[in-house]
Design an enzyme around this catalytic site. Sequence first.
Site, mmCIF file in Angstrom:
data_model
loop_
_atom_site.group_PDB
_atom_site.id
_atom_site.type_symbol
_atom_site.label_atom_id
_atom_site.label_comp_id
_atom_site.label_asym_id
_atom_site.label_seq_id
_atom_site.Cartn_x
_atom_site.Cartn_y
_atom_site.Cartn_z
ATOM 1 N N GLU A 105 1.023 -0.837 0.508
ATOM 2 C CA GLU A 105 0.191 0.226 0.057
ATOM 3 C C GLU A 105 0.899 1.322 -0.037
ATOM 4 O O GLU A 105 0.933 2.395 -0.302
ATOM 5 C CB GLU A 105 -0.722 0.501 1.381
ATOM 6 C CG GLU A 105 -2.322 -0.844 1.079
ATOM 7 C CD GLU A 105 -2.890 -1.126 2.484
ATOM 8 O OE1 GLU A 105 -1.965 -2.024 3.280
ATOM 9 O OE2 GLU A 105 -4.097 -1.803 1.809
ATOM 10 N N GLU A 125 -3.019 -9.789 2.971
ATOM 11 C CA GLU A 125 -4.223 -9.328 4.064
ATOM 12 C C GLU A 125 -6.010 -10.502 4.841
ATOM 13 O O GLU A 125 -5.800 -10.997 5.822
ATOM 14 C CB GLU A 125 -4.830 -7.935 4.547
ATOM 15 C CG GLU A 125 -3.498 -6.890 5.114
ATOM 16 C CD GLU A 125 -3.767 -6.400 3.192
ATOM 17 O OE1 GLU A 125 -3.596 -7.059 2.598
ATOM 18 O OE2 GLU A 125 -2.553 -5.234 3.641
HETATM 19 N N1 3HC Z 1 3.953 -7.850 12.263
HETATM 20 C C1 3HC Z 1 4.221 -8.553 13.292
HETATM 21 N N2 3HC Z 1 5.303 -9.926 12.316
HETATM 22 C C2 3HC Z 1 5.724 -10.698 11.247
HETATM 23 C C3 3HC Z 1 5.075 -10.255 10.075
HETATM 24 C C4 3HC Z 1 4.091 -9.031 10.823
HETATM 25 N N3 3HC Z 1 3.639 -7.951 9.530
HETATM 26 N N4 3HC Z 1 5.842 -10.569 9.002
HETATM 27 C C5 3HC Z 1 6.469 -11.426 9.846
HETATM 28 N N5 3HC Z 1 6.718 -11.387 10.778
HETATM 29 C C6 3HC Z 1 6.903 -12.086 11.901
HETATM 30 C C7 3HC Z 1 6.911 -13.481 11.713
HETATM 31 O O1 3HC Z 1 6.536 -13.832 13.030
HETATM 32 C C8 3HC Z 1 8.531 -14.810 12.093
HETATM 33 O O2 3HC Z 1 8.547 -13.974 14.240
HETATM 34 P P1 3HC Z 1 9.756 -15.452 14.244
HETATM 35 O O3 3HC Z 1 10.661 -15.459 13.981
HETATM 36 O O4 3HC Z 1 9.453 -14.649 15.943
HETATM 37 O O5 3HC Z 1 8.407 -15.887 14.515
HETATM 38 C C9 3HC Z 1 9.960 -13.446 10.980
HETATM 39 O O6 3HC Z 1 8.601 -12.438 11.310
HETATM 40 C C10 3HC Z 1 9.454 -14.164 9.589
HETATM 41 O O7 3HC Z 1 8.588 -14.719 9.601
HETATM 42 P P2 3HC Z 1 8.435 -16.037 8.805
HETATM 43 O O8 3HC Z 1 8.807 -16.811 9.264
HETATM 44 O O9 3HC Z 1 7.408 -16.319 8.123
HETATM 45 O O10 3HC Z 1 9.561 -15.765 7.548
HETATM 46 P P3 3HC Z 1 9.224 -15.940 6.195
HETATM 47 O O11 3HC Z 1 10.819 -15.477 5.401
HETATM 48 O O12 3HC Z 1 9.129 -17.456 6.018
HETATM 49 O O13 3HC Z 1 8.360 -15.118 5.065
HETATM 50 C C11 3HC Z 1 7.675 -13.502 4.959
HETATM 51 C C12 3HC Z 1 8.429 -13.547 5.222
HETATM 52 C C13 3HC Z 1 6.512 -13.578 3.478
HETATM 53 C C14 3HC Z 1 7.075 -11.899 4.598
HETATM 54 C C15 3HC Z 1 5.801 -13.695 5.882
HETATM 55 O O14 3HC Z 1 6.223 -13.375 7.111
HETATM 56 C C16 3HC Z 1 4.585 -12.864 5.855
HETATM 57 O O15 3HC Z 1 3.890 -13.597 5.149
HETATM 58 N N6 3HC Z 1 3.911 -12.315 6.723
HETATM 59 C C17 3HC Z 1 2.513 -11.710 6.376
HETATM 60 C C18 3HC Z 1 2.168 -10.963 5.340
HETATM 61 C C19 3HC Z 1 1.448 -9.900 5.842
HETATM 62 O O16 3HC Z 1 0.485 -11.289 6.268
HETATM 63 N N7 3HC Z 1 1.136 -8.487 5.944
HETATM 64 C C20 3HC Z 1 0.096 -7.947 5.698
HETATM 65 C C21 3HC Z 1 0.047 -7.663 7.387
HETATM 66 S S1 3HC Z 1 -1.304 -6.517 7.404
HETATM 67 C C22 3HC Z 1 -1.960 -5.664 6.762
HETATM 68 O O17 3HC Z 1 -0.240 -5.089 5.862
HETATM 69 C C23 3HC Z 1 -2.419 -4.625 7.140
HETATM 70 C C24 3HC Z 1 -2.429 -3.064 5.743
HETATM 71 O O18 3HC Z 1 -3.509 -3.071 5.029
HETATM 72 C C25 3HC Z 1 -3.000 -1.964 6.985
#
Ligand code: 3HC
Length: 694
Positions: A105, A125
């Site tokens: 975004e 999301e």
């Molecule tokens: N917020 C907080 N912590 C997060 C995070 C996030 N968005 N994304 C990842 N983390 C943390 C994980 O919990 C993990 O923590 P840990 O080591 O303590 O367990 C660490 O970061 C590493 O994550 P992964 O083990 O998943 O690492 P990968 O390299 O396998 O994957 C990734 C990385 C592709 C970025 C994956 O973590 C992912 O898909 N994250 C979520 C992305 C997501 O859903 N984003 C949308 C958030 S909602 C949003 O943005 C709302 C907005 O529209 C207003």
Amino acid sequence: MAEVVTFAKEGSVGVITVNNPPVNALSQAVRAGIKAGIAKGMAEADVSAMVIICDGRTFIAGADIREFGKPPMEPHLPDVCQFIEDCPKPVVAAIHGTALGGGLEIPLSCHFRIAVATAKVGLPEVKLGLLPGAGGTQRLPRVAGVQAALEMITSGTPVAAAKAKAMGILDEIVDGDLKAAALAFARKAVDEKLPLRRVSRLAAKLDTPTVFEDFAKANARKFRGFLAPYKCIESVKNAAELPFAEGMKKEREIFLELQASDQSKAQRHVFFAEREVVRIPGLPDDQPTRAITSVGVLGAGTMGGGIAMCFANAGIPVKLLDVKQDFLDKGLAIIQKNYANTVAKGSLKQEVMDKRMSLIQPTLAYEDLKDVDLVIEAVFEDMAIKKEVFTKLDAVCKPGAILASNTSYLNIDDIAAITRRPQDVMGMHFFSPANVMRLLENVRGARTSPDVYATAMKIGKTIGKVPVLVGVCDGFVGNRMLAKRTRECGFMLEEGALPWQIDKVIYNFGFPMGPYQMGDMAGLDIGWRNRKAKFSTLSDREKKNTILDKICEMGHFGQKTGSGFYKYDEKRNATPDPMIEELIINHSKDVGITRRTITDQEIVERAIYSMINEGAKILEEGIAARPLDIDVVWLYGYGFPVYLGGPMFYADTIGLGKVYDAILKYRDLVGAEYWTPSPLLEKLAKAGKGFYSK
Ligand code: 3HC
Ligand code: NAI
């Protein structure tokens, strides 16, 4: 400016760098830092353009999910995005890794977006039960068109840079150094006076007026039970129909509504649970593991074949052993057919299939297993055979090799005791079809060494599974809880329910299918064999509940024989079988039960609460270390609806007090033998606590 975001001048370009490991999530400090960086760049006369770029392994991966549920803190992300878009100087987003959620975004609010070829962008999301809440549903359709935006936002699946460019999301894909390319792009924007592309001022292109309805209809199966995808569609529709500011206002309202919903709480719980599950309480993060470079699989049947595929898919060579060449040939032919189907669908290249097939070496000789690092046994479910096989493995396998059993119910400690190396023996319980199902229940025996089960967890991840560590008991976590549901559903058949009523209720609860549809699909003979093996341990009432025996004695084993609880046509479409209805009604008479109306609510409570109570006992006994282990087993092994978060999380959502009261009610109705509350559940319920809020 907060240190997670820095501002540096490179000539006339202000470079705003985010550095918030591990994934540059948009915490309050990051949001404030980006806003301050833009403000600084705007204020300084010698800055003519800006770049937003990230340090570390990825561009911003989204809002900080850990901040959800806490009071929102300014600056809010939509305002930061608008502030960027309104900037009178060009702002370029420079993307590597995964730009997800709020992390896309922000770029959509920049005037230009460039990325390295390996980057991916997405709005995931929906997987957290949300919708993009900082303009994603309003800006993406304006950039990529409504249809593409609907697909991306409701699936949550990221797209690769090349596709993103074709969709209009990216302006340029760069080779080499991203920062240098971003600086060059920013300078070009200034030198060539490129018009600043403010996405909010574009119109969202509608392909057909009925696109929203058509899309919802086409995806009804996929979206079943979920709230968020429908809200995403509603919000994208707003982008097409309302002025930008109004669409944004509505997007915010929907975002806050979803954020507070039980579904989103459950889906966020799942996100963290599936990451936490591999961390074993009591083991350090740097726990040593054993190297696994080759694997032996015993038994080329249903499970052995699928397990061999899992390892071959990960590039690990497999020796596949069975007792007769015929069985090996048959097993390999099924593997070959499975891969060929995937090739025919276009999801696998022929040469990749050939490579995988070449990694699976059939053998009849135990001697061939002498050098493998891990053996997984998947022979018949019979303790005598398992013991014979483990004795042979013990004799032939090298010291340090891990000897695992895929048994569904048998006692791992008894199997381990037959060997001279119980510390190297454990259960690795795959689910059918093993090459498809994500769950791997790793079963640690009383004497299994920590480096052995740590290795099983690690190799589980390597082959793409979600591994969960559990202890030894009858059926481990998954099948032990399932047995309670099966028993209770069997009682309800006797008391007045019919299989299709129970199936419909369980399906509507959110499972992919009901217990009787599942039984018919898996083959009723499996459950029947298991019932006969366990007969002496059953209660009187269970012994007398002979409905399954009667169906199986007629040779009706489910889909494969054309009839089971249901009748099947040649296309395997099921219809309720009046003969089965009569059989069940007569059975009730025979056992002296007067049938009554069983409500849908009673079905849900008896089917699900019986499992929750068993889950609580599993926790008490330490078979599962944490409630999240149980939830992950049910989510990945049995299709428990993700939006309910797993049985233990669901119990907390209902409130353990209510679950406890219902258990007491069924204790009076069905009997204390089946419905005595677990002491843990009772204690938590009385204290007003939950499994996750002890
Ligand atoms: N917020 C907080 N912590 C997060 C995070 C996030 N968005 N994304 C990842 N983390 C943390 C994980 O919990 C993990 O923590 P840990 O080591 O303590 O367990 C660490 O970061 C590493 O994550 P992964 O083990 O998943 O690492 P990968 O390299 O396998 O994957 C990734 C990385 C592709 C970025 C994956 O973590 C992912 O898909 N994250 C979520 C992305 C997501 O859903 N984003 C949308 C958030 S909602 C949003 O943005 C709302 C907005 O529209 C207003
Ligand atoms: P299966 O009957 O399809 O295959 C068993 C294979 O083992 C056969 O090919 C048989 O020839 C071979 N075999 C028998 N004795 C052997 C021996 N002494 N040495 C080498 N090979 C031998 O059985 P399936 O369904 O694959 O089950 C295997 C194991 O997996 C069982 O312990 C079962 O409980 C477990 N399991 C089964 C699941 C399922 O859904 N089928 C799910 C999870 C676990």
